[in-house]
Design a protein around this motif. Structure first.
Motif, PDB file in Angstrom:
ATOM      1  N   ALA A   1     -36.989   0.916  16.360  1.00  0.00           N
ATOM      2  CA  ALA A   1     -36.051   0.737  17.150  1.00  0.00           C
ATOM      3  C   ALA A   1     -35.961  -1.086  16.617  1.00  0.00           C
ATOM      4  N   GLU A   2     -33.923  -1.084  16.908  1.00  0.00           N
ATOM      5  CA  GLU A   2     -33.888  -2.001  16.497  1.00  0.00           C
ATOM      6  C   GLU A   2     -33.504  -3.518  17.328  1.00  0.00           C
ATOM      7  N   LYS A   3     -33.940  -4.802  16.716  1.00  0.00           N
ATOM      8  CA  LYS A   3     -34.317  -6.051  16.824  1.00  0.00           C
ATOM      9  C   LYS A   3     -33.066  -6.738  16.357  1.00  0.00           C
ATOM     10  N   PRO A   4     -32.753  -7.412  17.258  1.00  0.00           N
ATOM     11  CA  PRO A   4     -32.055  -9.203  16.756  1.00  0.00           C
ATOM     12  C   PRO A   4     -32.493 -10.215  15.470  1.00  0.00           C
ATOM     13  N   ILE A   5     -31.472 -10.356  14.797  1.00  0.00           N
ATOM     14  CA  ILE A   5     -31.800 -11.065  13.618  1.00  0.00           C
ATOM     15  C   ILE A   5     -31.282 -12.671  14.314  1.00  0.00           C
ATOM     16  N   ALA A   6     -30.860 -13.665  14.251  1.00  0.00           N
ATOM     17  CA  ALA A   6     -30.407 -13.908  14.946  1.00  0.00           C
ATOM     18  C   ALA A   6     -29.587 -14.843  14.040  1.00  0.00           C
ATOM     19  N   ALA A   7     -29.093 -16.292  14.266  1.00  0.00           N
ATOM     20  CA  ALA A   7     -27.294 -15.820  13.811  1.00  0.00           C
ATOM     21  C   ALA A   7     -27.791 -17.315  12.805  1.00  0.00           C
ATOM     22  N   THR A   8     -27.291 -17.473  11.434  1.00  0.00           N
ATOM     23  CA  THR A   8     -27.548 -18.321  10.526  1.00  0.00           C
ATOM     24  C   THR A   8     -27.204 -19.763  10.822  1.00  0.00           C
ATOM     25  N   GLY A   9     -26.038 -19.289  10.749  1.00  0.00           N
ATOM     26  CA  GLY A   9     -25.396 -21.802  11.476  1.00  0.00           C
ATOM     27  C   GLY A   9     -25.180 -21.944   9.749  1.00  0.00           C
ATOM     28  N   LYS A  10     -24.362 -21.388   8.871  1.00  0.00           N
ATOM     29  CA  LYS A  10     -24.114 -20.983   7.533  1.00  0.00           C
ATOM     30  C   LYS A  10     -22.692 -20.802   7.754  1.00  0.00           C
ATOM     31  N   HIS A  11     -21.819 -21.580   7.328  1.00  0.00           N
ATOM     32  CA  HIS A  11     -20.299 -20.987   7.271  1.00  0.00           C
ATOM     33  C   HIS A  11     -20.447 -20.025   6.259  1.00  0.00           C
ATOM     34  N   ALA A  12     -19.413 -19.129   6.387  1.00  0.00           N
ATOM     35  CA  ALA A  12     -18.922 -18.533   4.695  1.00  0.00           C
ATOM     36  C   ALA A  12     -17.507 -18.838   4.034  1.00  0.00           C
ATOM     37  N   LEU A  13     -17.845 -20.397   3.772  1.00  0.00           N
ATOM     38  CA  LEU A  13     -15.886 -20.651   3.300  1.00  0.00           C
ATOM     39  C   LEU A  13     -15.603 -20.412   1.942  1.00  0.00           C
TER      40      LEU A  13
END
Length: 575
Positions: free
Chosen positions: A191-203
């Motif tokens: 089953a697939e589970k969500p991974i929380a967003a990192t909040g870190k930008h890829a500048l």
């Protein structure tokens, strides 16, 4: 009552003191000097040396604290048993059952009754195997009355536990959740589970016109930093092409944001020449020439190529010095005196002179070969023999064929007034010379390479003012086989004899030389001025024949050496 107790304590103290005093003076504490048992032991509390069980008694060992004697006391058997889990005789609805327990130590048993009962009274059960989402489990129940056992299956739960991580399906970003794949711990379902967003930008850098900034490159994110102008410190030179006489140059720059720019370097109008073709090679002392072409246009010039100043030196030498000389311009380095050392070509011995030459250790210079003597001897070589007959060598023949001489006799001489014929020879092919040693004493020598006749004779006259002198004669003969003189004179018979001026024989000895390099020395004493030392030589062994005719019968095939060591001063020799 108190007084009796005090008296008893005082008696014990006195007794203890006497025991200690007795120990210090060498007597037994609780007995006599023969170590007899104590009259009254002082036993300790004892130590259990065998534990008591329900199967056997125990044992305690007590030790006397004074004399060390021991005694044992029994410990009664233990009344406590170690019972096992029991063996059940199952009851039914009409008769009671029983449980029999057995001691694991002594084997004793006891039984308990189990009342009759219509149905079992099961406990809550204990799980043997937990059920999973797809597999059944198992549980065990025990009757609380008769201890009967039963097992039952537990239904599969049908509930998955997705707790085993498999892989990341989608990476999370600063603004968007990712997706991870997990496997059920009880089956192969995933089953697939969500991974929380990192909040870190890829500048990443972005630019437009004279400004640049950093912005997030993730999908769905609009974050961007404030725009700023390009700074001088932001530019890095990436390429440079110099200007020449006809073409502008250029400098390329790149900014850290990815923007580029360039600068133009105006043409100089000045030619820059490089050597294109050499028409004359330059040497160490002479300039050359070549064609030079401009790197920016087609203009050419003929120019001089400076002299290299690098010499090609070769070693050179003369009779006194060595140096190096350039093979091109003949420039020479400062000369250095030869460093001469002797090189031995043939080692000198007391029987034969050696050959050597001087060679420089710093170059290839060498001097002519020269004869030399062993250490402490120097040479003064002269061709021929001494001119007068007062001293030195003579050589010739005898007319006496002496093949088996009698010891003490000379050829043709019985020791009285008889004499033998000695004929001087002008056909001698050897050399004669003078040798001086380190004390400047003279050593005369003659070497016969080819001696003529059946009996060749060497005669040495003692000259000067010699009285009762001592001389040493060194003899050597080495046969050298050759194809043209095979089997000729492979050994030599030699007789040394000394005659006075009156013809009397003072010394005579026969010597055989086997021709294989055998050398012999003889010391002759009691010599005076005018005495003659004769060395008679007979070359022996078979001669080569051809049909009965002797071939080369008059010549030897080896080297014969005779040297006489005289103790004469240099002043006597000069006179």
């Amino acid at each position: 009552m108190k007084r009796k107790i005090m008296k008893r304590k005082i008696s014990l103290v006195v007794l203890s003191a006497l025991c200690i005093l007795g120990s210090a003076t060498g007597f037994a504490a609780c007995g006599d000097e023969q170590n007899k048992p104590c009259a009254e032991h002082a036993w300790d509390d004892g130590k259990v040396t065998r534990e008591a069980t329900c199967a056997q008694t125990g044992e305690t060992t007590h030790t006397c604290t004074v004399c060390g004697e021991t005694k044992t006391e029994l410990i009664a058997k233990s009344t406590a048993h170690s019972w096992n889990g029991g063996e059940v005789d199952q009851p039914d609805i009409t008769a009671e059952g029983s449980i029999t327990y057995t001691c694991t130590v002594c084997g004793d048993t006891y039984s308990e009754s189990v009342p009759a009962h219509v149905g079992h009274e099961w406990d809550e059960g204990s799980q043997l195997k937990a059920p999973t989402c797809t597999e059944t489990g198992k549980i065990k129940y025990e009757c609380e009355v008769c201890h009967a056992i039963k097992t039952e299956n537990m239904s599969a739960t049908g509930e998955h536990h997705f707790d085993t991580f498999v892989q990341t399906v989608t990476e999370p970003t600063c603004a968007r959740e990712g997706i991870a794949l997990y496997r059920c711990t009880g089956c192969e379902n995933t089953a697939e589970k969500p991974i929380a967003a990192t909040g870190k930008h890829a500048l990443e850098w972005a630019f437009e016109g004279n400004e640049h900034w950093q912005a997030c490159s993730n999908d769905g994110c609009s974050y961007a930093m404030e725009k700023t102008p390009h700074g001088e410190e932001d530019w890095t030179q990436t390429n440079r092409r110099e200007a020449d006489c006809a073409n502008d140059g250029r400098i390329d720059y790149a900014c850290k944001c990815g923007a580029t720019k360039y600068e133009i370097i105006p043409s100089t109008g000045e030619h820059h020449y490089e050597l294109k073709e050499t028409t004359k090679e330059a040497t160490c002392g002479e300039a050359g020439s070549g064609v030079y072409a401009c790197t920016g246009c087609s203009d050419t010039q003929t120019r001089e190529i400076p002299a290299t100043g690098e010499h090609t030196y070769q070693p050179k030498f003369n009779d006194t010095q060595h140096y190096t000389e350039c093979s091109v311009c003949r420039d020479k380095t400062a000369p250095i005196d030869h460093m001469l050392d002797y090189v031995i070509d043939k080692q000198a011995t007391v029987y034969e002179t050696g050959m050597r030459h001087k060679a420089c250790s710093g170059c290839d210079y060498r001097e002519a070969d020269e004869r030399y003597e062993p250490d402490h001897f120097v040479s003064d070589y002269k061709n021929g023999v001494v001119a007068d007959n007062t001293s030195g060598w003579e050589f010739g023949h005898t007319d006496y064929n002496w093949s088996a001489p009698t010891e003490g006799r000379l050829p043709g001489n019985t020791g009285n007034s008889e004499s033998f014929a000695f004929t001087k020879s002008t056909e001698f092919n050897g050399d004669a010379w003078l040798v001086r040693n380190g004390s400047n004493d003279v050593i005369s020598e003659i070497k016969g390479g080819w001696l003529n006749g059946n009996w060749s004779t060497l005669a040495y006259t003692v000259g000067g003012n010699v009285t009762n002198g001592s001389y040493t004669v060194a003899l050597g003969y080495k046969y050298t086989p050759a194809e043209s003189h095979a089997n000729l004179y492979t050994s030599a018979n030699v007789r040394i004899a000394v005659l006075t001026q009156d013809g009397a024989c003072k010394y005579s000895e026969f010597i055989h030389l086997d021709g294989h390099g055998t050398n012999q020395m003889r010391e002759i004493t009691n010599l005076n001025t005018g005495d003659k030392i004769y060395v008679f030589i007979e070359l022996a062994e078979e001669k080569e024949t051809d049909g009965g005719n002797v071939i080369n019968s008059s010549w030897s095939n080896g080297d014969f050496i005779c040297r006489i060591f005289e103790k004469r001063s240099a002043q006597a020799e000069e006179q």
